[in-house]
Design a protein around this motif. Sequence first.
Motif, PDB file in Angstrom:
ATOM      1  N   SER A   1       0.737  -1.297   0.156  1.00  0.00           N
ATOM      2  CA  SER A   1      -0.019   0.063  -0.051  1.00  0.00           C
ATOM      3  C   SER A   1       0.967   1.284   0.057  1.00  0.00           C
ATOM      4  N   THR A   2       2.198   1.066   0.312  1.00  0.00           N
ATOM      5  CA  THR A   2       2.899   2.310   0.473  1.00  0.00           C
ATOM      6  C   THR A   2       4.175   2.510  -0.448  1.00  0.00           C
TER       7      THR A   2
ATOM      8  N   GLN B   1       4.643 -11.039  -5.845  1.00  0.00           N
ATOM      9  CA  GLN B   1       3.234 -10.579  -6.009  1.00  0.00           C
ATOM     10  C   GLN B   1       3.354  -8.996  -5.913  1.00  0.00           C
ATOM     11  N   VAL B   2       2.679  -8.462  -6.782  1.00  0.00           N
ATOM     12  CA  VAL B   2       2.269  -6.897  -6.794  1.00  0.00           C
ATOM     13  C   VAL B   2       0.961  -6.545  -7.052  1.00  0.00           C
ATOM     14  N   ARG B   3       0.593  -5.493  -6.847  1.00  0.00           N
ATOM     15  CA  ARG B   3      -0.562  -5.029  -6.796  1.00  0.00           C
ATOM     16  C   ARG B   3      -0.822  -3.812  -7.749  1.00  0.00           C
ATOM     17  N   PHE B   4      -1.982  -3.901  -8.691  1.00  0.00           N
ATOM     18  CA  PHE B   4      -2.175  -2.866  -9.433  1.00  0.00           C
ATOM     19  C   PHE B   4      -3.251  -2.156  -8.726  1.00  0.00           C
ATOM     20  N   TYR B   5      -3.147  -0.878  -8.506  1.00  0.00           N
ATOM     21  CA  TYR B   5      -4.115   0.160  -7.791  1.00  0.00           C
ATOM     22  C   TYR B   5      -4.622   0.941  -8.838  1.00  0.00           C
ATOM     23  N   VAL B   6      -6.017   1.323  -8.608  1.00  0.00           N
ATOM     24  CA  VAL B   6      -6.774   2.352  -8.923  1.00  0.00           C
ATOM     25  C   VAL B   6      -7.291   3.336  -8.213  1.00  0.00           C
TER      26      VAL B   6
END
Length: 745
Positions: free
Chosen positions: A169-170, A207-212
């Motif tokens: 998240s950061t 593992q990675v995150r796609f943020y919108v």
Amino acid sequence: MALQTKTYTQSSNTFTLELTLVEQSTSTAGNTSTLSYTLKLKSTTKNFAQYGVGAAVKLDNQTVAVRDRGSAPKITLGTYSEVTLLSGTRTVAHQSDGSKVMALAYSLDMASASYTPGPMSGSGTMTLTQIPRGATITSAPNFTDEDDPVVKVSNPAGVSVQLGIFKDSTHALADYRTISGTSYTFRLTLAEREAMRRVDTTKNTAQVRFYVKSTVGGQTFITYLTRTLTIQTPAPTLNPTVEDVNPTTLALTGESGNLVKYHSQVAVKTGAQAVKGASLVRQSVTCGSHTLTGDGTLEGVESGTIVVSATDSRGNTTAKTVERKLVGYVRLSCTLGQGTPDASGRYDLEVAGACYYGSFGEADNTLTVEYRYRAQGTEAWGAWTAVDRTTPMGFTYVAHATVEGLDYQTAYEFQARATDALEQVESGVQVVKASPGFDWGKDDFAFHIPVYIQGVKVTPDVGQNLLINPCFTVNQRGSTTYTITKPTYTLDGWKTSGDTTAGEVVVGQNYAKLTNTSGTLGLGQFVEDYGALAGETVTLSMAVDILSGSYHLGLNDGTGQAGEVLSQKGLQVYALTVTLSDSPSQLWCQLISEGAASCRIFGAKLEVGDHQTLAIQGKDGAWQLTQQPDPEEILRCYRYQYVPVEGDTSYPLGYGFAFSTSSARMVFPCGVKMRLAPSVTFLNGSALSGIGIFNNGASHTPTAVAGTRNLPGGVGVIFTTSGLVTNDVCTLRSISGKLLFDANL
């Protein structure tokens, strides 16, 4: 225009209580809906006059309107009539995601009578119109660090949307960027790709995150999807360099990339680099039994194969094999023979040992053998003196010198030394003393000098060798390595046997190297005139250097007899003695392994008798071959197979004439008459199209071999072709074809 209208009813005593709700509008910014409500009482066949009527309406669990039965004006309701009890508007808040299912309730408070409805109530729910909220990701792929991933979003509110890729998240990997439309391709920068590669340097995936992110009505919405990032081609890279840095061997080979067995000092640089954020955790260099854990120098290498490997923090290993030409140097040895001076003071000194005969590349190896001696008990040695002659025997030598003037009553100490381009070794000191010309005892009369009768020296003869090409010097087929997948002929006279599909025969300098990784592989020879040996005792012997595994000798006269299992490393001479059948059906002699094994064969012999005379063994255990290469051995081989001498295309291989327009009769000169009319084959993948028949100024390509004949002075072949001038001279030239006349057993 109203968004939707819903009606809810309850009935009692022919009367109907009806609540009508109309969703008039929504507020995206406020995330609310505005509704109007109307509560009516409807009659049919009954009526009442001046009655107190109470009513209530609840929306979203909140009372929005009330009519008090006691204080509100009395109501009169005729038949088939209706009266509005309550009406108004109400704003209702939606859930944070823009959805809303609103609870509702309504009621009538009235006295019961035969002409009134009495008390009534009803409840239910109403699904309000979805209000657009923040953007969401509808699809995102698993991707590699080399990809430009495509992400699709839903943006019902039509507001500004930002997309980014984060570790968590950061920690941004590819920071937010504003997009337009519902599909976006990340054009990742090198810095962003490198940041992703560092997410986890212990595995090839992370593992990675796609943020919108979007803002609707002052409220910020952030959602994400987790996906797998795969590191593409993650293994470390190698760029090894291998070179000899020993100035002595460099001067001999002339090439830093060529190595000399036992003496080269090989400097190795792995050139290893971890990639994509990983780090190197291990490196190795292997050359035979020599190893390094990184850059360094290998001393005394015994192989030209250097395997370099590197492992990174992700567990990926890259290996690369570097092949360098290895000069097969043989370590020098020096041993004095067992002779003694004769009564006249003459000493035939013999020195034997191992040596390397061949070229290093820039220079040939040279061998110098010397000796010195002194009377036993004296201090001073005589000067080192060169021997009279040195005879190479494979990778061994025998040197001879004649020393005269020795006193047969004095004991002498002799010592020899051998020197080549790389080593110098000395023999042990050997005490020798002359013997009288003869002596006698009670039962015998012994001569200690050669005895001749009518000019003939009385000594036992070395048995005749019944094998051809016993020193592996003739290789008409011309390959340096024969890959074996089925039994086949290799060097002249020598054929493989067994069931291996993974073997090879390598042609060395006066030896054959036999290697198989599985199955059974043998190398042997058929004896042509086996019938003349019926009932004879014969001995098969071979000089074999076993490198790995085990072997045994085999003699098969139709019944098959095998010798003991042989596994001793180093050059040894092995023998198998058998008495042949009185009616042998064949005679097949071979060395064979049953399993993975490798060896070098330096000589072979089949002879009549119960002992081998292939080699003699010195006091130090070293073997010296008595069988020497014969310059005329190729003539013995021609009886079984013959490859016409190759030259350039201007020189013919065969001669003849055109028997007809389609037939040429040619003779190929050969030094001996072959065993029988041979078959015609081609070597090195060539074919009939690789030869040309020249007739009347034109070249004609033969299409078939119509027949062969075995002639006293060569081989006769009839070729089929076309366009010849009858009775005109023909010559056959090689264009790319290599002929083999095959009469092997």
